[in-house]
Design a protein around this motif. Sequence first.
Motif, PDB file in Angstrom:
ATOM      1  N   TYR A 103      -5.301   3.382  -0.509  1.00  9.83           N
ATOM      2  CA  TYR A 103      -5.988   2.822   0.657  1.00  9.83           C
ATOM      3  C   TYR A 103      -7.174   1.961   0.222  1.00  9.83           C
ATOM      4  O   TYR A 103      -7.382   0.863   0.754  1.00  9.83           O
ATOM      5  N   THR A 104      -7.931   2.429  -0.749  1.00 11.07           N
ATOM      6  CA  THR A 104      -9.092   1.679  -1.250  1.00 11.07           C
ATOM      7  C   THR A 104      -8.653   0.373  -1.902  1.00 11.07           C
ATOM      8  O   THR A 104      -9.289  -0.679  -1.706  1.00 11.07           O
ATOM      9  N   LEU A 153     -16.848   2.809   2.584  1.00  7.20           N
ATOM     10  CA  LEU A 153     -16.338   3.202   1.261  1.00  7.20           C
ATOM     11  C   LEU A 153     -17.297   4.169   0.573  1.00  7.20           C
ATOM     12  O   LEU A 153     -16.866   5.126  -0.082  1.00  7.20           O
ATOM     13  N   SER A 203      -7.320  -1.572   9.247  1.00  6.84           N
ATOM     14  CA  SER A 203      -7.725  -0.494   8.341  1.00  6.84           C
ATOM     15  C   SER A 203      -6.960   0.794   8.651  1.00  6.84           C
ATOM     16  O   SER A 203      -6.537   1.513   7.734  1.00  6.84           O
ATOM     17  N   ARG A 239      -9.157  -7.663   1.752  1.00  9.76           N
ATOM     18  CA  ARG A 239     -10.607  -7.844   1.611  1.00  9.76           C
ATOM     19  C   ARG A 239     -11.203  -8.764   2.677  1.00  9.76           C
ATOM     20  O   ARG A 239     -12.271  -8.472   3.243  1.00  9.76           O
ATOM     21  N   THR A 285      -7.850  -2.059   0.956  1.00  7.04           N
ATOM     22  CA  THR A 285      -8.995  -2.592   1.703  1.00  7.04           C
ATOM     23  C   THR A 285      -9.906  -3.458   0.836  1.00  7.04           C
ATOM     24  O   THR A 285     -10.469  -4.443   1.310  1.00  7.04           O
ATOM     25  N   VAL A 286     -10.057  -3.103  -0.440  1.00  7.14           N
ATOM     26  CA  VAL A 286     -10.973  -3.842  -1.323  1.00  7.14           C
ATOM     27  C   VAL A 286     -10.337  -5.114  -1.882  1.00  7.14           C
ATOM     28  O   VAL A 286     -11.017  -6.119  -2.093  1.00  7.14           O
ATOM     29  N   GLU A 328     -16.686   7.461   2.074  1.00  6.76           N
ATOM     30  CA  GLU A 328     -15.397   7.964   1.586  1.00  6.76           C
ATOM     31  C   GLU A 328     -15.552   8.600   0.208  1.00  6.76           C
ATOM     32  O   GLU A 328     -14.970   9.658  -0.071  1.00  6.76           O
ATOM     33  N   CYS A 329     -16.318   7.955  -0.662  1.00  6.58           N
ATOM     34  CA  CYS A 329     -16.506   8.468  -2.027  1.00  6.58           C
ATOM     35  C   CYS A 329     -17.184   9.833  -2.013  1.00  6.58           C
ATOM     36  O   CYS A 329     -16.843  10.718  -2.813  1.00  6.58           O
ATOM     37  N   THR A 366       0.834  -1.206   0.000  1.00  4.73           N
ATOM     38  CA  THR A 366       0.000   0.000   0.000  1.00  4.73           C
ATOM     39  C   THR A 366       0.866   1.252   0.000  1.00  4.73           C
ATOM     40  O   THR A 366       0.603   2.212  -0.733  1.00  4.73           O
ATOM     41  N   TRP A 382     -18.066  -1.764   2.533  1.00  5.35           N
ATOM     42  CA  TRP A 382     -18.796  -1.034   1.494  1.00  5.35           C
ATOM     43  C   TRP A 382     -19.529   0.182   2.048  1.00  5.35           C
ATOM     44  O   TRP A 382     -19.656   1.205   1.357  1.00  5.35           O
ATOM     45  N   PHE A 388      -6.269   8.071  -1.084  1.00  2.00           N
ATOM     46  CA  PHE A 388      -7.570   7.387  -1.168  1.00  2.00           C
ATOM     47  C   PHE A 388      -7.501   6.171  -2.081  1.00  2.00           C
ATOM     48  O   PHE A 388      -7.986   5.084  -1.734  1.00  2.00           O
TER      49      PHE A 388
END
Length: 364
Positions: free
Chosen positions: A58-59, A79, A192, A67, A62-63, A82-83, A12, A76, A55
Amino acid sequence: MKFEIIVSLVATMILSAILTPFVRKLAFRVGAIDKPNARRVNKVPMPTMGGLAIFLSYTFATVFLLRFQIPTRQLWGVLAGECVIIATGIIDDIFELKPRQKVLGISIAALVVYFAAGVKMSHLTIPFVGMVSLGWLSLPITWIWILAITNAVNLIDGLDGLATGVGIIALSTMGITGLFFLNVANTFVGISIFALVAAMIGFLPYNFFPARIYLGDTGSLFIGFMMSVFSLYGLKNVTFISLIIPVVIMGVPITDTVYAILRRMLNRQPISHADKHHLHHRLMQIGLTHRQTVLVIYGIALIFAFISLMYPISPTWGIICLTIASLVGLELFVEAIGLVGVNRQPLLNWIKRIVKGTTSKNSH
């Protein structure tokens, strides 16, 4: 911590370092640029929107990489919030939103994580009373917490590497506290947090003085929002300790915000009024260089972090003494640098009067 999680965190960090130059080029292309003016410290136009690199990395972590460490609803639901925050930050970095428009974006993100991810304050443990259900107050209290912390981090983002470094220190402390002291059953929160720290570390070399890219509101809003959300996992059933620890951990942005509000109220200015009297401005005005100011505030953040780690291992009387000593020390520092105003030093003036009174008696 499993070896694959450590590898994922390193990946990451590397991904963030790789993405940042591309985001820098994108910022120039879309017009996300900070131009020099009376309130800016930069002398040349600087690309902003750097938080997008944090972002994205990091996304991805995590995704994809982590996961199976994070429950589906939390992944989700958060997230989605966050979006909303990232969209708000990008629009602000390009077009410059009004304060109430930013508040609207943060509020929508807060509602999303409240209902979609179930991130909320639901109970409060009052000393000598016991646990009390917040009921319908859960929503407004959660909203105020997210709004306050997000804006606090946004306000300190005034120097190269400042918000990023303070965020790394605060989040790392939060992760350590969550994993070792608060007995949070959900270890995914700590994982996280460290994923976000890794993404920020990858970005910091580009952001530290002299910066090649700024966090922008894209980054400062995102970091503040995530700090508020992560702290809420430990605040679901609030006790005095679980409430005060994240407040102390985030001492730098919270202090700057509280005294900014107080300063504007005393000067009879709107709370949203912008000025050049924030913590970093005052340190530079008393003679510190750009780099020295950032490093001093890093040091203050580390002090707050150390104090917060002492709370879980202290008895009740120790917690009370620690809190009083911290508040007195903070007030003395704030008055010494003139954060509220150079002529507003009530505690220092009181100490001076006592010292003068004592020395004058001894001289007779």
